[in-house]
Design a protein around this motif. Structure first.
Motif, mmCIF file in Angstrom:
data_model
loop_
_atom_site.group_PDB
_atom_site.id
_atom_site.type_symbol
_atom_site.label_atom_id
_atom_site.label_comp_id
_atom_site.label_asym_id
_atom_site.label_seq_id
_atom_site.Cartn_x
_atom_site.Cartn_y
_atom_site.Cartn_z
ATOM 1 N N TYR A 61 0.793 -1.234 0.000
ATOM 2 C CA TYR A 61 0.000 0.000 0.000
ATOM 3 C C TYR A 61 0.821 1.277 0.000
ATOM 4 O O TYR A 61 0.324 2.337 -0.366
ATOM 5 N N PHE A 62 2.062 1.219 0.458
ATOM 6 C CA PHE A 62 2.785 2.459 0.722
ATOM 7 C C PHE A 62 4.064 2.598 -0.088
ATOM 8 O O PHE A 62 4.963 3.351 0.287
ATOM 9 N N VAL A 76 9.322 1.483 1.415
ATOM 10 C CA VAL A 76 9.375 2.036 2.767
ATOM 11 C C VAL A 76 10.698 1.617 3.422
ATOM 12 O O VAL A 76 11.058 0.444 3.381
ATOM 13 N N ILE A 87 0.676 3.794 10.796
ATOM 14 C CA ILE A 87 0.584 5.119 10.194
ATOM 15 C C ILE A 87 -0.452 5.894 10.997
ATOM 16 O O ILE A 87 -1.558 5.396 11.250
#
Lengths: 150, 90
Positions: free
Chosen positions: A8-9, A12, A40
């Motif tokens: 999703y991010f 990272v 988050i």
């Protein structure tokens, strides 16, 4: 600092020391041993559990205490041995206890039958299936009225 | 459902190649030895339930993403707003 491709991010950065090791994997995902918890601020109390081996595998979880503050943890002797812990009955400091969240079209449920229990001292985890089925594997989080309004 | 009474040390055969042996009977638990072909999966019923739920959870993340993760989370936050905001290690 190593980087991880997340579902999703994007990419990272993470510290190797924050990875959680599940020696037995998770039921249905026995070959997935290493997960990175991602928190988050805007998504609290959710904790994303991103597989290190499979970018496409990321569980949504949340602390069981946020689902049910009265939750009584029960872990078998076998699972405690994996964690390197003594007997626990409540989510204690140093022990992370996460419920796996399932999102479907009409409901959001949390698995309270089998929480993910992690010993933060050695970063080892296990999905601790309760010996007695006193909690549901599909504990409904979303009240019906919220579903109706959306 | 078929019910059978067995004592410790006795067995049950299922088909030609599955044997269930009652190894020990304790106060509240029994120890069972199972002999089955490799291709027959033997798991405790609750393990199968958790396997299925984990697969649904892994797939459900896609449902959440398709509907907009943020929107799903927002619904979720509304639902859990009444609960105290527990710290991660609480």
């Amino acid at each position: 600092m190593p980087q991880i491709e997340t579902k999703y991010f994007g990419s990272v950065p993470y510290e190797a020391g924050s990875v959680i090791e599940f020696p037995a994997g998770l039921p249905g995902f026995e070959n997935e041993h290493r997960f990175l918890p991602i928190e988050i601020e805007s998504y609290r109390p959710l904790v994303f559990l991103q597989s290190l081996a499979d970018r496409g595998l990321c569980f949504l979880t949340m602390p069981v205490a946020a689902v049910d503050p009265q939750y009584r943890l029960e872990v078998t002797a076998e699972d405690l041995a994996v964690l390197g812990l003594g007997r626990q009955t409540t989510p204690a400091p140093g022990v992370l206890c996460l419920a796996v969240v399932t999102v479907s079209e009409d409901a959001i449920t949390a698995n309270l039958l089998a929480p993910l229990v992690v010993n933060l001292a050695n970063r080892r985890g296990v999905q601790a299936i309760r010996p007695e089925p006193s909690y549901s594997h599909q504990h409904r989080l979303e009240p019906a009225e919220v579903a109706a309004c959306s | 459902m078929l019910m059978m009474r067995r004592r410790a040390g006795e067995s049950i055969l299922i088909g030609a190649d599955i044997c269930i042996y009652i190894a020990h009977i304790g106060r509240s638990r029994v120890k069972i030895a199972i002999d089955a072909p490799r291709n027959v999966k033997v798991v405790a019923q609750e393990v199968a339930v958790v396997e299925e739920q984990n697969r649904a959870a892994a797939a459900s993340a896609a449902v959440a993403a398709a509907g907009g993760l943020a929107r799903t989370i927002e619904k979720f936050r509304q639902a859990s707003a009444r609960r105290s905001d527990m710290p991660l290690e609480g």
